[in-house]
Design a protein around this motif. Sequence first.
Motif, mmCIF file in Angstrom:
data_model
loop_
_atom_site.group_PDB
_atom_site.id
_atom_site.type_symbol
_atom_site.label_atom_id
_atom_site.label_comp_id
_atom_site.label_asym_id
_atom_site.label_seq_id
_atom_site.Cartn_x
_atom_site.Cartn_y
_atom_site.Cartn_z
ATOM 1 N N ARG A 90 -8.278 52.586 -96.734
ATOM 2 C CA ARG A 90 -6.818 52.509 -96.568
ATOM 3 C C ARG A 90 -6.118 52.351 -97.915
ATOM 4 N NH1 ARG A 90 -8.506 49.954 -91.607
ATOM 5 N NH2 ARG A 90 -7.739 51.264 -89.887
ATOM 6 N N ALA A 96 0.636 58.404 -84.584
ATOM 7 C CA ALA A 96 0.079 57.053 -84.462
ATOM 8 C C ALA A 96 -1.137 56.869 -85.365
ATOM 9 C CB ALA A 96 -0.289 56.762 -83.007
ATOM 10 N N ASP A 97 -1.962 57.920 -85.501
ATOM 11 C CA ASP A 97 -3.120 57.847 -86.391
ATOM 12 C C ASP A 97 -2.707 57.605 -87.835
ATOM 13 O OD1 ASP A 97 -5.439 58.256 -84.748
ATOM 14 O OD2 ASP A 97 -4.861 60.356 -84.530
ATOM 15 N N SER A 143 -5.162 54.843 -88.525
ATOM 16 C CA SER A 143 -6.050 54.339 -87.482
ATOM 17 C C SER A 143 -7.491 54.349 -87.972
ATOM 18 C CB SER A 143 -5.941 55.222 -86.231
ATOM 19 O OG SER A 143 -6.475 56.521 -86.495
ATOM 20 N N ASP A 144 -8.335 53.610 -87.289
ATOM 21 C CA ASP A 144 -9.764 53.624 -87.642
ATOM 22 C C ASP A 144 -10.318 55.041 -87.548
ATOM 23 O OD1 ASP A 144 -9.644 50.907 -88.020
ATOM 24 O OD2 ASP A 144 -10.740 50.387 -86.184
ATOM 25 N N ARG A 145 -9.918 55.791 -86.532
ATOM 26 C CA ARG A 145 -10.394 57.164 -86.363
ATOM 27 C C ARG A 145 -10.043 58.015 -87.577
ATOM 28 N NH1 ARG A 145 -8.940 62.458 -83.597
ATOM 29 N NH2 ARG A 145 -6.712 61.969 -83.727
#
Length: 286
Positions: free
Chosen positions: A200, A224-225, A231-233
């Motif tokens: 990140r 959202a990602d 996001s973790d994904r």
Amino acid sequence: MDLGRLGVWYPTDRLDAAGLRALLGVVEGHGYGTLWYPESTGYESIALAGFLLANSRRLAIGSSIANIYARDPFTARRALATLNRLHGGRFALGLGVSHVPLVEGVRGHRYDKPVPAMRAYLEGMRKGGKGAPEGKVLLAALGPRMLALAAAETDGAVPYNVTPEHTRQAAQALGPGKVLAVEQKVCVETDKARARALGRKELARYMVLPNYVNNWLRLGFTEADLAEGGSDRFIDAMVLSGDADAVKAGLRAHFEAGATHVCLQPVTEEGDVAARDAMIAALADT
């Protein structure tokens, strides 16, 4: 010119001359084919390439990328020829349109539409001499139109911040006989929370740039990602993490999707040279 199977991508602005020489020794010593470097607000791309070539023996050196707003097309063509004549044909010129903040905010130029701007630049390079340029010319191509331009007018592409699915699409768009040199961030770290935190931090600078955001949305990530640091994904796709075997499997996925060369970018705490060098060593036999 042979880029080799694997390369290393590194943010060279973080290093002084001694640090650059040490990095070259590590990359060359572990058998990688190419060292790739960016052009941002620090070292000037062509001058840095000359230093890297002069301080290595067999490595190919690739700009990833040289900003087309930093020098005119004639100069880019002559720089490519000069470096290759003086250093045994070891330089690949990766070109890119960069980003609005760096072009308008830092350099004071007007940022034009990316594909027409690049097409005009390549036309200027062609007018700057007879025959093909003396060395490989590659484009930082993400979207379908820039990939089509790379296929039609250059030796291939150097995509950045992408997934194996993008690699598959890029390989199809480029067709046979083209270079597809894909950058992939890696973190050999089995503590997933720590690896994601490092990821990140590394990705934060890119997540505010529309060129990357638009490509991630095309690849199926959602708003959202991309919110709140990712996001973790999303982070797991952008920064391969786990033990060395897990990271190698992720790198091989790019080859399976059609990459001709993969350049890994070690993600560590800034200044942690030991961790960087350990990752380069651990992944050299991918």
